[in-house]
Design a protein around this motif. Structure first.
Motif, PDB file in Angstrom:
ATOM      1  N   UNK A  35       0.760  -1.309   0.037  1.00 26.81           N
ATOM      2  CA  UNK A  35      -0.021   0.096  -0.042  1.00 26.81           C
ATOM      3  C   UNK A  35       0.815   1.302  -0.161  1.00 26.81           C
ATOM      4  N   UNK A  36       0.185   2.330  -0.034  1.00 26.55           N
ATOM      5  CA  UNK A  36       0.836   3.567  -0.147  1.00 26.55           C
ATOM      6  C   UNK A  36       1.725   3.859   1.266  1.00 26.55           C
ATOM      7  N   UNK A  37       1.011   3.643   2.253  1.00 24.19           N
ATOM      8  CA  UNK A  37       1.446   3.972   3.642  1.00 24.19           C
ATOM      9  C   UNK A  37       2.636   2.990   3.899  1.00 24.19           C
ATOM     10  N   UNK A  38       2.429   1.596   3.236  1.00 25.93           N
ATOM     11  CA  UNK A  38       3.698   0.706   3.613  1.00 25.93           C
ATOM     12  C   UNK A  38       4.960   1.035   2.859  1.00 25.93           C
ATOM     13  N   UNK A  39       4.595   1.621   1.628  1.00 25.98           N
ATOM     14  CA  UNK A  39       5.868   1.897   0.832  1.00 25.98           C
ATOM     15  C   UNK A  39       6.623   3.116   1.388  1.00 25.98           C
ATOM     16  N   UNK A  40       5.667   3.909   2.066  1.00 25.02           N
ATOM     17  CA  UNK A  40       6.743   5.240   2.548  1.00 25.02           C
ATOM     18  C   UNK A  40       6.892   5.025   4.153  1.00 25.02           C
ATOM     19  N   UNK A  41       6.740   3.820   4.769  1.00 21.45           N
ATOM     20  CA  UNK A  41       7.020   3.510   6.013  1.00 21.45           C
ATOM     21  C   UNK A  41       8.692   3.901   6.126  1.00 21.45           C
ATOM     22  N   UNK A  42       9.113   4.259   7.196  1.00 23.15           N
ATOM     23  CA  UNK A  42      10.541   4.504   7.470  1.00 23.15           C
ATOM     24  C   UNK A  42      11.187   3.298   7.414  1.00 23.15           C
ATOM     25  N   UNK A  43      10.775   2.260   8.070  1.00 20.95           N
ATOM     26  CA  UNK A  43      11.572   0.847   7.798  1.00 20.95           C
ATOM     27  C   UNK A  43      11.256   0.297   6.385  1.00 20.95           C
ATOM     28  N   UNK A  44      12.090  -0.085   5.724  1.00 23.20           N
ATOM     29  CA  UNK A  44      12.247  -0.311   4.347  1.00 23.20           C
ATOM     30  C   UNK A  44      11.579  -1.669   4.282  1.00 23.20           C
ATOM     31  N   UNK A  45      11.872  -2.430   5.334  1.00 25.97           N
ATOM     32  CA  UNK A  45      11.439  -3.962   5.278  1.00 25.97           C
ATOM     33  C   UNK A  45       9.783  -3.925   5.290  1.00 25.97           C
ATOM     34  N   UNK A  46       9.170  -3.154   5.756  1.00 25.07           N
ATOM     35  CA  UNK A  46       7.683  -3.302   5.746  1.00 25.07           C
ATOM     36  C   UNK A  46       7.084  -3.417   4.450  1.00 25.07           C
ATOM     37  N   UNK A  47       7.701  -2.767   3.485  1.00 29.88           N
ATOM     38  CA  UNK A  47       7.067  -2.860   2.137  1.00 29.88           C
ATOM     39  C   UNK A  47       7.902  -4.104   1.460  1.00 29.88           C
ATOM     40  N   UNK A  48       9.033  -4.176   1.770  1.00 32.74           N
ATOM     41  CA  UNK A  48       9.997  -5.570   0.885  1.00 32.74           C
ATOM     42  C   UNK A  48       9.388  -6.851   1.409  1.00 32.74           C
ATOM     43  N   UNK A  49       8.934  -7.107   2.501  1.00 34.66           N
ATOM     44  CA  UNK A  49       8.644  -8.332   3.019  1.00 34.66           C
ATOM     45  C   UNK A  49       7.022  -8.821   2.339  1.00 34.66           C
TER      46      UNK A  49
END
Length: 550
Positions: A35-49
Motif C-alpha cells: 500500500x501507499x502507507x507501507x511503501x512510505x514507512x521509514x522501515x524499508x522491510x515493511x514494504x519489502x516483505x
C-alpha cells in the motif's frame, strides 16, 4: 501524481510531471500488495516483505535501465485512504497511462516456455496464443484502458521474460479483445494525430468491456471513465447506479444514440421471468456484447438529448408505429460485416411502449432493423418525449397491467389524421387511452378525418368526446356544431372539460350494445359501448361516406 524515484525508491509528489518521463506498470492485483502507507514507512522491510513488492522493484529497475528517472505503480502510488486523492487518481488514470514513456504489462499467470530464449517474439506470441486468451489480465476491467491508452506496451510472462509488444501483436489482440487494431497499435492519422477511442461509436467502446470483470460493482463504470473522456465523482456504495451515472454523463456530451443499442441479458436464474419493460440505459456493459458490429450514421436528428427528473428527453423525434412490433425508435447506428462493410439498409431501432406521460423500452432483448418495416407502418412525429433512465422491476410489472384499465378504440373505414387528446394517455400502437383505474371525472377525445380526399367535405374532421366518471358518456361533434368551436380551444390545450360546461351528453350506460348514431352530411359515425364497466371497454368508431357521387 506520486512517482517512485528509480534511483533511491523514494516516493515523490509531482503535480507538474513531464510526458514520457516515467514507466508505468499494468498488472492484476494479487494478495499481499504494497500500500501507499507501507511503501512510505521509514522501515524499508515493511514494504519489502510483502509479496507485491517484487513487481514494484522489477518495474523500477527496468525503468532505470531505460534511462527513466521515475516509475508509477498503482498499488503504492495512490493514497487510497484519501477519498479525494483516490477520486483524482481514477479520473486521471487514463491520461497517466497515455503520458507514460512505456507500459510494462505483467501477466502473472502466463507460464514461461522452456525454449523461450531460442524463440523470436513473433513466434512466441503464436506459441502462447491459447495461453494468452486465458490470462486474467485480459479479463479485468481496469486493464482495458491500460492496453489502449499507452503508446507503447510491452508484455512479460510470470518470470518477467519479454513476450512482445502491443504493436507487433495487434492482430492477435484484436481477435481476442475485439478492439480495432487502429486503436491498439496505435494508428496515426496522416496529420500526425493519434486515433482515439472517441472516434469509435459508444456501443463499440462499451463492447470492449462487455466480458471484463471488476471486484467492486462501481468499478464497472469507473474503469471506463477514460475510454469515454468522462470525469465524475466517485461514490463507492452506490452499486449499479454508477453505471447509470456514467451513461448520464455520456448523454450530456454526445448525440451518438448507439448508447441505446444494447440488448438485455437473460435472467440470471432459471425460471426467473424476463423483464418486459426497461428504461433507456443498460444495466451493465455485458449488454453491449454485439456493439462491436455497430457503425453510426447521420440519422438527421437535430434535437437535444437532455437528462431531466422525468427521464431522458428527446425533442423533435420521429417514431415508427409498426403494426407487428410496436413503436420503433431509430438509434442512428447499423450493423456491419466483420470487415467493416455496412449491411445495406440495416438501420437499428429499439422498441418502445407508451405509458402515461412518456415511453419505456419494450422487448429489450432485441434490436429491430429495416427489414421489419411494412406498408401499413406510419411515422409519428413527437415534439417531445420522455423515457426513464432505468426502470425497477416492480414498476415494469405495473406497466404490464396498465391495459387492464385501458380504454381501447377500434377504427374501421377510411380513417386518417387521428389526433388523440390527452396525447400523454394515448397509445398509438394499441389504439388505447391509458386512463388507469381512477374514477375522477375527466374527458378524452379524438379528432378524426376521412382518408378519402376526392371531396373536400369528406376531409372535414369530427370529434368524439368521451367523458369518464365511473361509466362512459359519449358526445360526437361535427365541425358544423357550435359546441365544436366552443370546446376545441379547451381540448387543444389538453385541459379537462370544466364542470360548468353544459350541453346535452349522450349517455348510454347499460344500453346492451345498442349503438348511438349521428349522421352528418357526408359521413356517419357509430359509437358502440360494449360494457357498462370501465375495464376493457371498447368504442367502435366507424366512418362511412354517403352520396360519394355528389
Amino acid at each position: 501524481m506520486w512517482l517512485i524515484n528509480t534511483h533511491n525508491f523514494e516516493l515523490v509528489r509531482k503535480d507538474n510531471y513531464r510526458e514520457n518521463s516515467y514507466a508505468i506498470l499494468s498488472h492484476t492485483w494479487e494478495d499481499d500488495e504494497v500500500s501507499f502507507q507501507e511503501f512510505r514507512d521509514p522501515d524499508p522491510s515493511v514494504a519489502r516483505r510483502k509479496k507485491g513488492f517484487a513487481k514494484i522493484e522489477k518495474t523500477v529497475l527496468m525503468a532505470r535501465e531505460r534511462g527513466l528517472n521515475w516509475a508509477w505503480v498503482d498499488t503504492c502510488c495512490i493514497d487510497k485512504t484519501s477519498s479525494a486523492e483516490l477520486s483524482e487518481a481514477i479520473n486521471s488514470m487514463y491520461k497517466w497511462y497515455e503520458d507514460s514513456a512505456v507500459c510494462f504489462a505483467y501477466l502473472s499467470d502466463m507460464p514461461t516456455h522452456p525454449d523461450i530464449l531460442s524463440q523470436q517474439p513473433d513466434d512466441l506470441w503464436q506459441l502462447w496464443k491459447t495461453k494468452l486468451k486465458a490470462c486474467k489480465w485480459l479479463t479485468r476491467g481496469w486493464t482495458l484502458q491500460e492496453l489502449i491508452a499507452p503508446m507503447y506496451v510491452e508484455f512479460y510472462d510470470m518470470q518477467w521474460n519479454l513476450i512482445g509488444d502491443k504493436k507487433q501483436s495487434s492482430a492477435l489482440l484484436e481477435e481476442i479483445t475485439r478492439i480495432p487494431r487502429r486503436i491498439i497499435e496505435p494508428y496515426r492519422h496522416p496529420n500526425g494525430l493519434r486515433y482515439q477511442p472517441q472516434h469509435e461509436p459508444i456501443a463499440c467502446r462499451m463492447s470492449w468491456a462487455s466480458s471484463r470483470e471488476t471486484t467492486r460493482i462501481e468499478d464497472t463504470a469507473y474503469c471506463l471513465l477514460g475510454i469515454f473522456g468522462i470525469n465524475m465523482p466517485l461514490l463507492y456504495g452506490e452499486g449499479a447506479k454508477a453505471f447509470i451515472r456514467l451513461q448520464e454523463e455520456i448523454c450530456k456530451q454526445t448525440t451518438d444514440m448507439s448508447l441505446f443499442a444494447w440488448k438485455a441479458s437473460p435472467p440470471p436464474s432459471i425460471g426467473e421471468p424476463e423483464q418486459e419493460f426497461r428504461g433507456l440505459f443498460a444495466n451493465h456493459p455485458c449488454e453491449f456484447s454485439e456493439g462491436h458490429f455497430m457503425s453510426i450514421y447521420n440519422m438527421g436528428y437535430t434535437g437535444e438529448i437532455t437528462i431531466t427528473n422525468r427521464g431522458i428527453r428527446f425533442d423533435g423525434l420521429n417514431l415508427r408505429v409498426n403494426p407487428e412490433h410496436g413503436i420503433l425508435m431509430e438509434i442512428g447506428c447499423r450493423k456491419k460485416y466483420r470487415h467493416g462493410v455496412n449491411y445495406p439498409g440495416m438501420r437499428q431501432y429499439i422498441c418502445l411502449a407508451k405509458v402515461p406521460r412518456g415511453f419505456v423500452r419494450h422487448n429489450p432483448y432485441k434490436l429491430f432493423d429495416d427489414t421489419s418495416q411494412t406498408e401499413k407502418e406510419i411515422v409519428m412525429f413527437q415534439p417531445r418525449i420522455y423515457i426513464p433512465k432505468d426502470l425497477p422491476q416492480a414498476d415494469a410489472f405495473n406497466i404490464a397491467t396498465q391495459y387492464n384499465d385501458a380504454l381501447f378504440v377500434g377504427f374501421s373505414g377510411p380513417i386518417k389524421n387521428i389526433i388523440a387528446r390527452p396525447s400523454d394517455l394515448w397509445d398509438p400502437h394499441r389504439k388505447a387511452f391509458l386512463v388507469g383505474s381512477s374514477q375522477e371525472r375527466f374527458a378524452i377525445h379524438l379528432t378524426v378525418g376521412s382518408a378519402i380526399e376526392t371531396s373536400k367535405l369528406l376531409g372535414e374532421p369530427f370529434i368524439v368526446v368521451i367523458l369518464l366518471e365511473g361509466y362512459i358518456e359519449y358526445r360526437v361533434l361535427s365541425t358544423d356544431d357550435e359546441e365544436f368551436h366552443a370546446l376545441l380551444p379547451i381540448l387543444e390545450k389538453e385541459q379537462p372539460i370544466p364542470h360548468i360546461w353544459h350541453f346535452d351528453w349522450v349517455t348510454d350506460p347499460g344500453s346492451n350494445g345498442q349503438p348511438f348514431t349521428k349522421t352528418g352530411d357526408r359521413f356517419e359515425v357509430t359509437v358502440i359501448g360494449e360494457s357498462d364497466h370501465r375495464e376493457n371497454d371498447w368504442i367502435q368508431i366507424k366512418v362511412e361516406s354517403h352520396d360519394l357521387q355528389s
